[in-house]
Motif scaffolding. Structure first.
Motif, PDB file in Angstrom:
ATOM      1  N   LYS A 298     117.536 106.376 -56.952  1.00 52.75           N
ATOM      2  CA  LYS A 298     118.803 106.644 -56.266  1.00 52.75           C
ATOM      3  C   LYS A 298     118.561 107.237 -54.892  1.00 52.75           C
ATOM      4  O   LYS A 298     119.421 107.175 -54.018  1.00 52.75           O
ATOM      5  CB  LYS A 298     119.652 107.596 -57.109  1.00 52.75           C
ATOM      6  N   GLN A 299     117.397 107.854 -54.710  1.00 50.71           N
ATOM      7  CA  GLN A 299     116.973 108.369 -53.412  1.00 50.71           C
ATOM      8  C   GLN A 299     115.457 108.265 -53.336  1.00 50.71           C
ATOM      9  O   GLN A 299     114.806 107.876 -54.306  1.00 50.71           O
ATOM     10  CB  GLN A 299     117.424 109.821 -53.235  1.00 50.71           C
ATOM     11  N   THR A 300     114.893 108.592 -52.195  1.00 48.34           N
ATOM     12  CA  THR A 300     113.455 108.417 -51.999  1.00 48.34           C
ATOM     13  C   THR A 300     112.659 109.291 -52.958  1.00 48.34           C
ATOM     14  O   THR A 300     112.939 110.479 -53.111  1.00 48.34           O
ATOM     15  CB  THR A 300     113.066 108.772 -50.552  1.00 48.34           C
ATOM     16  N   ARG A 301     111.668 108.678 -53.602  1.00 50.94           N
ATOM     17  CA  ARG A 301     110.710 109.429 -54.405  1.00 50.94           C
ATOM     18  C   ARG A 301     109.505 109.768 -53.536  1.00 50.94           C
ATOM     19  O   ARG A 301     109.107 108.991 -52.671  1.00 50.94           O
ATOM     20  CB  ARG A 301     110.265 108.616 -55.618  1.00 50.94           C
ATOM     21  N   TYR A 302     108.916 110.953 -53.788  1.00 52.96           N
ATOM     22  CA  TYR A 302     107.807 111.415 -52.953  1.00 52.96           C
ATOM     23  C   TYR A 302     106.592 111.732 -53.822  1.00 52.96           C
ATOM     24  O   TYR A 302     106.712 112.353 -54.880  1.00 52.96           O
ATOM     25  CB  TYR A 302     108.198 112.663 -52.164  1.00 52.96           C
ATOM     26  N   ILE A 303     105.428 111.291 -53.347  1.00 54.07           N
ATOM     27  CA  ILE A 303     104.152 111.697 -53.936  1.00 54.07           C
ATOM     28  C   ILE A 303     103.416 112.519 -52.883  1.00 54.07           C
ATOM     29  O   ILE A 303     103.118 112.015 -51.795  1.00 54.07           O
ATOM     30  CB  ILE A 303     103.296 110.488 -54.348  1.00 54.07           C
ATOM     31  N   VAL A 304     103.147 113.782 -53.181  1.00 55.07           N
ATOM     32  CA  VAL A 304     102.462 114.678 -52.249  1.00 55.07           C
ATOM     33  C   VAL A 304     101.024 114.857 -52.723  1.00 55.07           C
ATOM     34  O   VAL A 304     100.783 115.328 -53.842  1.00 55.07           O
ATOM     35  CB  VAL A 304     103.175 116.042 -52.160  1.00 55.07           C
ATOM     36  N   MET A 305     100.075 114.486 -51.889  1.00 58.28           N
ATOM     37  CA  MET A 305      98.652 114.580 -52.216  1.00 58.28           C
ATOM     38  C   MET A 305      98.049 115.754 -51.452  1.00 58.28           C
ATOM     39  O   MET A 305      97.821 115.683 -50.247  1.00 58.28           O
ATOM     40  CB  MET A 305      97.926 113.287 -51.847  1.00 58.28           C
ATOM     41  N   GLU A 306      97.816 116.877 -52.145  1.00 56.58           N
ATOM     42  CA  GLU A 306      97.199 118.046 -51.522  1.00 56.58           C
ATOM     43  C   GLU A 306      95.682 117.885 -51.491  1.00 56.58           C
ATOM     44  O   GLU A 306      95.098 117.297 -52.386  1.00 56.58           O
ATOM     45  CB  GLU A 306      97.591 119.310 -52.286  1.00 56.58           C
TER      46      GLU A 306
END
Length: 435
Positions: free
Chosen positions: A110-118
């Motif tokens: 429904k909205q942007t999904r985010y994958i954050v790679m630290e």
């Protein structure tokens, strides 16, 4: 947005730019955020996702020991346990993309999904196709998803040689002195006024800012030395407004503490005890230890510093030609008689420590440490710290930057005590004690 800007002091510009990148339809496929350690990268992302309630998966490249754990964590965060359980035991990238597409068709975004790679710089050591795939994951899975890479190095040093999709670059600059003052002042002790704690931070930055810009380290130093700053106030000798008297009391203490910057094992109180013990050790007439050594028996070293010191001891007291036998697998049984020569009949411990080059120290260190360690600047700084603590001695000239040599300056009982704290049987690796 105004509330978010209030929560993130000194991050408004970066936060507003990230908010601007959220369109109504598809977001940008990948964003590369870089800046030095403790420059607010992870903090900004955490606050944005929490305040805006955005669907996201935060992955630490240090904790994800395999590609399988990375894929499992992403599917678990977005689609739940059942989706993650569909992965085979050793999944490939195509397996992950296939399962993601299946789940996405059932639960479209429904909205942007985010994958954050630290700590994403570790991705350079992963499979060659993983980083290029993450940078254009939106295209592969046909979903409104953005991959955000957080790194301490610039994109020029990060970019694969084979070429890949170019992400959007966003730089987090180092904090200025004013910004550090503003952030550190937020940690004030509730027992004292904001003006009093702000004046303390101003004094602290006046001493340490020229040698340390790391927010985490400065925050640690502020908490460590605040009680000493408040001593005259607690004793009733001065008032909160007597900044000059407070400064004169804390100045020598802070200057001594400067010698322990980035050395988390040495508190300011311990450093003063070490100085006093060194004076007492100098007056010892019978079998004096190396200067400052008696004081170091009360100092707890960091985990990797202990293994560095163990490696240094082995390098000082073992012949270099025995390293392969001690530290390589499938070396067969070692017999001391096979190595002895006429000039080696005397014990190496009686002859004293021998100098060794830096590369030999690191080779032994990576062999004895029980986990995979990247050769980062932190490891090299800990070697310098051991020299500062006089546990190692640099025997080469300062101008020999390409080949520094060291000697271990601790006795056998000291290194045995250090080895016991990390469950390492050093006697098995000492040439003199072979049966």
């Amino acid at each position: 947005k105004s509330h978010i800007s209030f929560v993130m002091v000194c991050y408004e510009e970066q936060a507003n730019l990230i908010l601007f990148l959220q369109p109504q339809q598809y977001s940008y496929p990948s964003i590369f955020i870089y800046g030095h350690r403790a420059s607010g990268k992870s903090h900004v992302m955490q606050v944005l996702f929490k305040e805006l309630e955005l669907p996201h998966a935060t992955v630490s490249c240090v904790e994800c020991v395999s590609v399988a754990s990375l894929f499992e964590h992403v599917l678990l965060s977005f689609f739940g346990y059942e989706a993650a359980s569909l992965l085979p035991r050793s999944p490939s990238l195509s397996d992950f993309v296939r399962i993601y597409r299946q789940q996405c068709s059932r639960s479209p975004a429904k909205q942007t999904r985010y994958i954050v790679m630290e700590k994403s710089e570790l991705l350079r050591d992963a499979d060659a196709n993983l980083l290029p795939a993450l940078l254009r994951l939106q295209e592969l899975v046909e979903d409104n998803i953005t991959v955000i890479l957080l790194s301490e190095i610039s994109w020029d040093k990060f970019r694969p040689n084979t070429g890949c999709f170019e992400p959007l670059l966003l730089h987090f600059p180092d904090y200025s002195k004013v910004e550090l003052q503003q952030i550190l002042s937020l940690d004030r002790n509730p027992s004292y006024s904001a003006e009093f704690y702000s004046s303390y931070i101003n004094i602290l930055l006046g001493v340490f800012y020229s040698v340390c810009r790391d927010l985490r380290e400065l925050r640690h130093l502020a908490a460590l030395n605040f009680s000493k700053f408040c001593e005259p106030l607690a004793e009733g000798k001065v008032k909160e407004t007597d900044t000059h008297k407070l400064w004169r009391n804390i100045e020598p203490h802070l200057k001594k503490a400067m010698q322990t910057v980035y050395l988390r094992e040495v508190s300011s109180h311990q450093w003063e005890q070490m100085q006093q013990m060194e004076k007492e050790a100098d007056n010892c007439l019978f079998f004096p230890l190396p200067k400052g050594l008696s004081a170091h028996t009360h100092v707890e070293l960091p985990y990797y510093s202990k293994f560095l010191l163990i490696a240094a001891y082995l390098a000082s007291y073992n012949p270099a030609r025995t390293d392969k036998r001690f530290f390589l697998k499938h070396h067969g049984k070692i017999r001391k008689t096979h190595f002895q020569k006429k000039n080696e009949k005397a014990s190496n411990h009686l002859l004293g420590p021998k100098p060794f080059p830096l590369d030999r120290l690191l080779a032994i260190f990576y062999s004895v440490v029980d986990s995979r360690v990247a050769p980062t600047a932190s490891i090299f700084s800990q070697i310098s710290s051991l020299v500062t603590l006089q546990l190692l001695t640099q025997v080469s000239h300062d101008d020999q930057l390409d080949a520094p040599k060291y000697k271990c300056a601790v006795p056998l009982d000291f290194i045995c005590a250090i080895s016991r704290t990390v469950n390492f049987d050093i006697v098995k690796y000492l040439y003199d004690f072979l049966q």
